[in-house]
Write an enzyme that holds these catalytic residues in place. Structure first.
Site, PDB file in Angstrom:
ATOM      1  N   TYR A  72      27.446 -31.472  -0.235  1.00  0.00           N
ATOM      2  CA  TYR A  72      28.853 -31.853  -0.374  1.00  0.00           C
ATOM      3  C   TYR A  72      29.647 -30.755  -1.077  1.00  0.00           C
ATOM      4  CZ  TYR A  72      33.048 -34.548  -1.187  1.00  0.00           C
ATOM      5  OH  TYR A  72      34.351 -34.970  -1.182  1.00  0.00           O
ATOM      6  N   PHE A 124      55.687 -21.742  17.115  1.00  0.00           N
ATOM      7  CA  PHE A 124      54.515 -22.391  17.680  1.00  0.00           C
ATOM      8  C   PHE A 124      54.622 -23.875  17.326  1.00  0.00           C
ATOM      9  CE2 PHE A 124      50.220 -24.015  17.953  1.00  0.00           C
ATOM     10  CZ  PHE A 124      49.922 -23.631  19.253  1.00  0.00           C
ATOM     11  N   THR A 125      54.160 -24.723  18.240  1.00  0.00           N
ATOM     12  CA  THR A 125      54.407 -26.168  18.120  1.00  0.00           C
ATOM     13  C   THR A 125      54.014 -26.739  16.755  1.00  0.00           C
ATOM     14  OG1 THR A 125      52.266 -26.499  19.178  1.00  0.00           O
ATOM     15  CG2 THR A 125      54.190 -26.553  20.605  1.00  0.00           C
ATOM     16  N   ASP A 215      50.166 -15.871  11.000  1.00  0.00           N
ATOM     17  CA  ASP A 215      49.360 -16.783  11.794  1.00  0.00           C
ATOM     18  C   ASP A 215      48.397 -15.849  12.524  1.00  0.00           C
ATOM     19  OD1 ASP A 215      48.150 -18.279  13.734  1.00  0.00           O
ATOM     20  OD2 ASP A 215      49.910 -19.505  14.165  1.00  0.00           O
ATOM     21  N   LYS A 258      40.128 -20.289  18.345  1.00  0.00           N
ATOM     22  CA  LYS A 258      40.550 -19.242  19.284  1.00  0.00           C
ATOM     23  C   LYS A 258      39.647 -18.015  19.092  1.00  0.00           C
ATOM     24  CE  LYS A 258      43.820 -22.387  19.336  1.00  0.00           C
ATOM     25  NZ  LYS A 258      45.151 -22.303  18.824  1.00  0.00           N
ATOM     26  N   ARG A 383      54.322 -25.084  29.119  1.00  0.00           N
ATOM     27  CA  ARG A 383      54.833 -24.436  27.916  1.00  0.00           C
ATOM     28  C   ARG A 383      56.311 -24.167  28.179  1.00  0.00           C
ATOM     29  NH1 ARG A 383      52.493 -26.341  24.066  1.00  0.00           N
ATOM     30  NH2 ARG A 383      50.671 -25.428  23.120  1.00  0.00           N
ATOM     31  N   PHE A 450      54.581 -33.215  23.868  1.00  0.00           N
ATOM     32  CA  PHE A 450      53.856 -32.736  25.053  1.00  0.00           C
ATOM     33  C   PHE A 450      52.433 -33.257  25.133  1.00  0.00           C
ATOM     34  CE2 PHE A 450      51.344 -29.546  22.777  1.00  0.00           C
ATOM     35  CZ  PHE A 450      52.093 -29.408  21.615  1.00  0.00           C
TER      36      PHE A 450
HETATM   37  C1  LIG Z   1      46.133 -23.129  18.276  1.00  0.00           C
HETATM   38  C2  LIG Z   1      47.115 -22.475  17.428  1.00  0.00           C
HETATM   39  C3  LIG Z   1      47.558 -23.075  16.239  1.00  0.00           C
HETATM   40  C4  LIG Z   1      47.130 -24.455  15.778  1.00  0.00           C
HETATM   41  O1  LIG Z   1      45.783 -24.513  15.547  1.00  0.00           O
HETATM   42  P1  LIG Z   1      44.908 -25.830  15.783  1.00  0.00           P
HETATM   43  O2  LIG Z   1      43.537 -25.395  15.458  1.00  0.00           O
HETATM   44  O3  LIG Z   1      45.102 -26.256  17.193  1.00  0.00           O
HETATM   45  O4  LIG Z   1      45.410 -26.865  14.820  1.00  0.00           O
HETATM   46  C5  LIG Z   1      48.468 -22.368  15.471  1.00  0.00           C
HETATM   47  N1  LIG Z   1      48.940 -21.176  15.863  1.00  0.00           N
HETATM   48  C6  LIG Z   1      48.541 -20.585  16.994  1.00  0.00           C
HETATM   49  C7  LIG Z   1      49.073 -19.256  17.369  1.00  0.00           C
HETATM   50  C8  LIG Z   1      47.631 -21.214  17.826  1.00  0.00           C
HETATM   51  O5  LIG Z   1      47.264 -20.625  18.963  1.00  0.00           O
END
Ligand SMILES: *Cc1c(COP(=O)(O)O)cnc(C)c1O
Length: 459
Positions: A72, A124-125, A215, A258, A383, A450
């Site tokens: 833990y 970004f969303t 990011d 990613k 998108r 979306f």
């Molecule tokens: C996927 C992504 C996110 C969000 O990450 P999650 O792991 O899906 O929560 C943020 N910024 C970028 C550029 C992304 O491609």
């Protein structure tokens, strides 16, 4: 000298996929409310919905799963992850989260006060959601070239320093806690920024006491493009370029689903230990203890290995981007309008051009993605206006300049023959484009609509 991008791995295990009929797919998309997010994955033939969490792990990562330490507190796997992030990204402080948005949530909460402004290179969303959720206003300061799908500018992810300077002059630096700088800008089509631009942003922000938060979700792919396109970096390793990118920032949020080659995970990385303390205080409430965040020990072990592996040589990212480029070139040869230059993680079809007979509020990209699925079982994602959502104050749709369908390519999953099938399927849909009708909402969720919205044909 070998010129091809052929994969630097061989296949050890396979996962059969189901072939479906057109009648089956017509029923499936109607049941899914014409939203490819709502399809069952087993009804999909080639799944290009997202490259998020869909990577194939290596034997080294799978072996790591067995070695995960599920303590833990103070798990060995956590310390392996800390070491990998320090080595590859160069940040001292690691705050593990369940995925990228967990990190965005924590970062937004510790830095943004209601009424603040957060500039960024295209929204970004989830990132913008968390900034607005914390009371901030997102301000887009990306270069104008990013909005032109056919502009061949090599660094369409760059920040427009004049736009940034104008915002600082208008609202004052004390209203801007940080700039959110996305590497290889997802919504612009996987387009990189240059190191020269990031250096200039870092200097300008430093003068005004504004933090630079990356990011860095797709920083590896950005580093590859810098090596290809930016003078002076031709002979650098991608790993060295990646570290240099991170050195020009105060911290980063990363979705490990990613670049990092795992199916779940993410982190917030920081330089300032005091800021990291604040982040950890929230982490225990929203994610988990500071030595696991939202991950199991085995997740952290696989992630630490994925981070090592992605940057160990240039071969992985070369093959990854090479496959994307291969598909893009096939579509270009067929005369299909796509965002150019071809980006890092997928191909973005210009739905506004393909469906030029439809106005944007009949959701052309959403309709095109549904049609591609029906044609061939290939799953893509909208998108455009649906992803852009509504303005929280006025309630109107955001009308984004780009109305795209994204074909995101999972890492190390599909072969060149799959890419050939995708290209042929899209060419078939393209030939019938004038027959396609638009869509209208039958259900519209309040935020991040979306993901779960439902539609019917607009007649
Ligand atoms: C996927 C992504 C996110 C969000 O990450 P999650 O792991 O899906 O929560 C943020 N910024 C970028 C550029 C992304 O491609």
């Amino acid at each position: 000298m070998v010129k091809s991008w052929a994969e630097p791995y061989k296949i050890k295990m396979v996962e059969p996929i189901k072939m479906t009929t057109k009648e089956h797919r017509e029923r499936a998309i109607a049941e899914a409310g014409h939203n490819t997010f709502l399809l069952r994955a087993e009804d999909v033939y080639i799944d290009l919905l997202t490259d998020s969490g869909t990577s194939a792990m290596s034997d080294y990562q799978w072996a790591g799963l067995m070695l995960g330490d599920e303590a833990y507190a103070g798990s060995r796997s956590f310390y392996n992850l800390v070491a990998a992030v320090r080595e590859v990204y160069g940040y001292e402080e690691l705050v593990p989260t369940h995925q990228g948005r967990g990190a965005e949530h924590i970062l937004s909460q510790i830095l943004i006060k209601p009424g603040d402004y957060v500039p960024g290179n295209m929204y970004f969303t989830t990132t913008r959601f968390h900034q607005e959720h914390a009371g901030g206003h997102f301000v887009d300061v990306i270069v104008d070239e990013a909005f032109d799908p056919y502009d061949l500018y090599p660094f369409k992810g760059n920040i427009d320093l004049e736009k940034l300077g104008a915002l600082i002059a208008e609202v004052g630096a004390d209203k801007i806690p940080y700039i959110s700088v996305e590497t290889n800008v997802n919504m612009a089509g996987g387009q990189p920024m240059s190191l020269a631009n990031l250096e200039a942003v870092y200097d300008l922000c430093g003068e005004h006491g504004i933090l630079v938060m990356l990011d860095a979700t797709r920083a590896l792919e950005n580093a590859w493009f810098i090596k290809q396109r930016e003078h002076g970096y031709e002979d650098w390793s991608v790993a060295d370029i990646l570290r240099k990118i991170c050195s020009l920032s105060d911290g980063a949020t990363v979705s490990s689903k990613k670049d990092n080659l795992v199916n779940i995970g993410g982190f917030l990385a920081l330089r300032d230990p005091k800021l990291a303390e604040k982040a950890r205080a929230l982490l225990v409430a929203f994610e988990g203890l500071h030595t696991y965040g939202g991950m199991s020990g085995r997740d952290m072990e696989a992630l630490a290995r994925g981070i090592e592996e992605m940057a160990a040589t240039d071969d992985h990212v070369r093959a990854r981007t090479g496959q994307v480029e291969y598909l893009g070139n096939r579509l270009l040869k067929a005369g299909i309008p796509i965002v150019q230059p071809i980006g890092g993680h997928g191909i973005f079809l210009d739905a506004a051009a393909i469906m030029s007979h439809l106005p944007q509020d009949l959701f052309p990209a959403q309709a095109l993605a549904a049609e591609i699925y029906v044609e061939s079982g290939v799953r893509a994602m909208e998108r455009g206006i649906v992803s852009a959502g509504r303005d929280p104050v006025s309630g109107d749709h955001h009308y984004p300049k780009l109305e795209l369908v994204r074909l995101a390519i999972p890492r190390r999953v599909y072969t060149q023959a799959h890419m050939d099938v995708v290209a042929e399927s899209i060419a078939a849909v393209y030939d019938n484009r004038e027959q396609m009708a638009g869509l209208r909402f039958t259900y519209e969720p309040e935020s991040l609509r979306f993901f779960q919205a439902r539609f019917e044909p607009a007649t």
